[in-house]
Design an enzyme around this catalytic site. Structure first.
Site, mmCIF file in Angstrom:
data_model
loop_
_atom_site.group_PDB
_atom_site.id
_atom_site.type_symbol
_atom_site.label_atom_id
_atom_site.label_comp_id
_atom_site.label_asym_id
_atom_site.label_seq_id
_atom_site.Cartn_x
_atom_site.Cartn_y
_atom_site.Cartn_z
ATOM 1 N N HIS A 89 0.828 -1.208 0.000
ATOM 2 C CA HIS A 89 0.000 0.000 0.000
ATOM 3 C C HIS A 89 0.868 1.266 0.000
ATOM 4 O O HIS A 89 0.586 2.229 -0.710
ATOM 5 C CB HIS A 89 -0.923 -0.038 1.220
ATOM 6 C CG HIS A 89 -1.904 1.068 1.296
ATOM 7 N ND1 HIS A 89 -2.971 1.180 0.439
ATOM 8 C CD2 HIS A 89 -1.993 2.125 2.146
ATOM 9 C CE1 HIS A 89 -3.678 2.251 0.745
ATOM 10 N NE2 HIS A 89 -3.100 2.839 1.784
ATOM 11 N N ARG A 128 12.444 14.075 11.206
ATOM 12 C CA ARG A 128 12.292 14.985 10.067
ATOM 13 C C ARG A 128 11.248 16.077 10.297
ATOM 14 O O ARG A 128 11.022 16.911 9.438
ATOM 15 C CB ARG A 128 11.958 14.179 8.814
ATOM 16 C CG ARG A 128 13.158 13.391 8.309
ATOM 17 C CD ARG A 128 12.772 12.240 7.395
ATOM 18 N NE ARG A 128 13.945 11.564 6.868
ATOM 19 C CZ ARG A 128 14.703 10.705 7.542
ATOM 20 N NH1 ARG A 128 14.427 10.426 8.792
ATOM 21 N NH2 ARG A 128 15.744 10.121 6.982
#
Length: 159
Positions: A89, A128
Protein backbone atom coordinates in the site's frame (compact mmCIF):
# COMPACT_ATOMS: atom_id res chain seq x y z
CA UNK A 1 25.80 34.10 -20.11
CA UNK A 2 22.46 34.82 -18.45
CA UNK A 3 21.90 33.72 -14.89
CA UNK A 4 18.64 33.77 -12.96
CA UNK A 5 19.12 33.73 -9.22
CA UNK A 6 16.57 35.06 -6.75
CA UNK A 7 16.04 35.51 -3.04
CA UNK A 8 13.40 34.06 -0.76
CA UNK A 9 11.53 37.14 0.43
CA UNK A 10 8.25 37.63 -1.41
CA UNK A 11 5.85 39.72 0.69
CA UNK A 12 2.84 39.79 -1.64
CA UNK A 13 2.75 36.10 -2.51
CA UNK A 14 -0.22 33.84 -1.80
CA UNK A 15 0.45 30.28 -0.73
CA UNK A 16 -1.89 27.34 -0.21
CA UNK A 17 -0.87 24.57 2.16
CA UNK A 18 -2.65 21.22 1.92
CA UNK A 19 -2.24 19.07 5.02
CA UNK A 20 -3.11 15.42 5.55
CA UNK A 21 -4.88 14.72 8.84
CA UNK A 22 -3.58 11.12 8.80
CA UNK A 23 -0.48 11.01 11.03
CA UNK A 24 -1.49 14.43 12.32
CA UNK A 25 0.91 14.28 15.26
CA UNK A 26 3.79 14.60 12.75
CA UNK A 27 2.06 16.80 10.17
CA UNK A 28 1.21 19.52 12.71
CA UNK A 29 4.96 19.99 13.33
CA UNK A 30 5.65 20.15 9.59
CA UNK A 31 2.84 22.70 9.17
CA UNK A 32 4.13 24.79 12.07
CA UNK A 33 7.61 24.85 10.52
CA UNK A 34 6.24 25.82 7.11
CA UNK A 35 4.03 28.63 8.40
CA UNK A 36 6.77 30.01 10.65
CA UNK A 37 9.24 30.10 7.74
CA UNK A 38 6.73 31.72 5.36
CA UNK A 39 5.91 34.46 7.84
CA UNK A 40 9.30 35.07 9.42
CA UNK A 41 11.69 34.55 6.52
CA UNK A 42 9.45 35.03 3.48
CA UNK A 43 7.57 37.90 5.13
CA UNK A 44 4.28 36.50 3.87
CA UNK A 45 1.21 38.05 5.48
CA UNK A 46 -0.89 35.56 7.42
CA UNK A 47 -3.97 36.45 5.35
CA UNK A 48 -2.10 35.28 2.22
CA UNK A 49 -1.74 31.74 3.56
CA UNK A 50 -4.58 29.27 3.01
CA UNK A 51 -4.47 25.99 4.96
CA UNK A 52 -6.66 23.12 3.77
CA UNK A 53 -6.97 19.82 5.65
CA UNK A 54 -7.69 16.55 3.82
CA UNK A 55 -8.10 13.00 5.17
CA UNK A 56 -4.81 11.55 3.88
CA UNK A 57 -1.95 11.94 1.43
CA UNK A 58 -3.88 10.26 -1.37
CA UNK A 59 -6.48 13.04 -1.28
CA UNK A 60 -3.93 15.84 -1.62
CA UNK A 61 -3.59 15.82 -5.46
CA UNK A 62 -7.27 16.48 -6.20
CA UNK A 63 -7.26 19.53 -3.93
CA UNK A 64 -3.90 20.68 -5.32
CA UNK A 65 -5.30 20.43 -8.83
CA UNK A 66 -8.37 22.48 -7.88
CA UNK A 67 -6.23 25.15 -6.19
CA UNK A 68 -3.80 25.27 -9.12
CA UNK A 69 -6.65 25.78 -11.59
CA UNK A 70 -7.88 28.85 -9.68
CA UNK A 71 -4.57 30.62 -10.45
CA UNK A 72 -5.02 32.51 -7.14
CA UNK A 73 -1.93 31.07 -5.46
CA UNK A 74 1.74 31.47 -6.34
CA UNK A 75 2.72 28.13 -4.82
CA UNK A 76 1.24 25.11 -3.10
CA UNK A 77 2.93 23.28 -0.25
CA UNK A 78 1.72 19.76 0.48
CA UNK A 79 2.24 18.16 3.87
CA UNK A 80 1.77 14.54 4.83
CA UNK A 81 3.41 11.47 6.29
CA UNK A 82 3.34 8.03 4.69
CA UNK A 83 4.84 5.34 6.90
CA UNK A 84 5.79 2.02 5.36
CA UNK A 85 3.73 -0.89 6.60
CA UNK A 86 3.69 -4.62 5.96
CA UNK A 87 1.91 -4.37 2.59
CA UNK A 88 2.58 -2.70 -0.77
CA UNK A 89 0.00 0.00 0.00
CA UNK A 90 2.86 2.38 0.90
CA UNK A 91 4.40 2.06 -2.58
CA UNK A 92 1.18 2.82 -4.42
CA UNK A 93 0.16 5.79 -2.29
CA UNK A 94 3.66 7.28 -2.48
CA UNK A 95 4.08 6.77 -6.22
CA UNK A 96 0.59 7.88 -7.26
CA UNK A 97 0.62 10.95 -5.04
CA UNK A 98 4.09 12.10 -6.13
CA UNK A 99 3.51 11.67 -9.84
CA UNK A 100 0.08 13.32 -9.68
CA UNK A 101 1.50 16.36 -7.90
CA UNK A 102 4.37 16.63 -10.37
CA UNK A 103 1.97 16.54 -13.32
CA UNK A 104 -0.28 19.19 -11.78
CA UNK A 105 2.70 21.45 -11.13
CA UNK A 106 4.07 21.08 -14.66
CA UNK A 107 0.70 21.64 -16.32
CA UNK A 108 -0.26 24.64 -14.19
CA UNK A 109 3.18 26.28 -13.98
CA UNK A 110 2.60 26.63 -10.24
CA UNK A 111 5.31 25.23 -7.99
CA UNK A 112 3.98 22.43 -5.82
CA UNK A 113 6.49 21.76 -3.09
CA UNK A 114 6.22 18.45 -1.29
CA UNK A 115 6.75 17.96 2.38
CA UNK A 116 5.21 14.51 2.27
CA UNK A 117 7.47 12.31 4.34
CA UNK A 118 7.86 8.79 2.98
CA UNK A 119 9.56 6.92 5.75
CA UNK A 120 10.02 3.47 7.21
CA UNK A 121 8.98 4.14 10.80
CA UNK A 122 7.64 6.70 13.25
CA UNK A 123 11.12 7.52 14.57
CA UNK A 124 12.21 8.73 11.12
CA UNK A 125 9.15 10.96 10.87
CA UNK A 126 9.89 12.51 14.26
CA UNK A 127 13.49 13.18 13.21
CA UNK A 128 12.29 14.99 10.07
CA UNK A 129 9.58 17.05 11.71
CA UNK A 130 11.70 19.20 13.94
CA UNK A 131 14.42 17.22 15.68
CA UNK A 132 17.82 16.03 14.46
CA UNK A 133 17.01 16.02 10.70
CA UNK A 134 15.48 19.51 10.82
CA UNK A 135 11.93 20.36 9.85
CA UNK A 136 10.99 19.30 6.32
CA UNK A 137 7.97 21.63 6.44
CA UNK A 138 10.28 24.58 6.94
CA UNK A 139 12.52 23.37 4.12
CA UNK A 140 9.50 23.05 1.82
CA UNK A 141 8.51 26.64 2.65
CA UNK A 142 11.99 27.88 1.73
CA UNK A 143 11.78 26.04 -1.60
CA UNK A 144 8.32 27.48 -2.24
CA UNK A 145 9.52 31.02 -1.57
CA UNK A 146 12.46 30.67 -3.93
CA UNK A 147 10.39 29.01 -6.65
CA UNK A 148 7.77 31.78 -6.48
CA UNK A 149 10.53 34.29 -7.19
CA UNK A 150 12.05 32.14 -9.95
CA UNK A 151 8.69 31.87 -11.70
CA UNK A 152 8.05 35.61 -11.32
CA UNK A 153 11.46 36.36 -12.80
CA UNK A 154 10.89 34.01 -15.75
CA UNK A 155 7.51 35.65 -16.46
CA UNK A 156 9.01 39.13 -16.17
CA UNK A 157 11.75 38.23 -18.64
CA UNK A 158 9.17 36.53 -20.89
CA UNK A 159 11.24 33.38 -21.08
Amino acid sequence: MNIIQVGITTKNASIAIIVSRFNEFINKNLLSGAVDTLKRIGQINEENILIIYVPGAYEIPIVANYIAQTKKYDSIIVIGTIIKGDTDHFKYITSDTSSSLLNISIQSHIPIISSILTINNVEQSIERSGTKMGNKGSQAALSALEMINVMKKLKKLKI
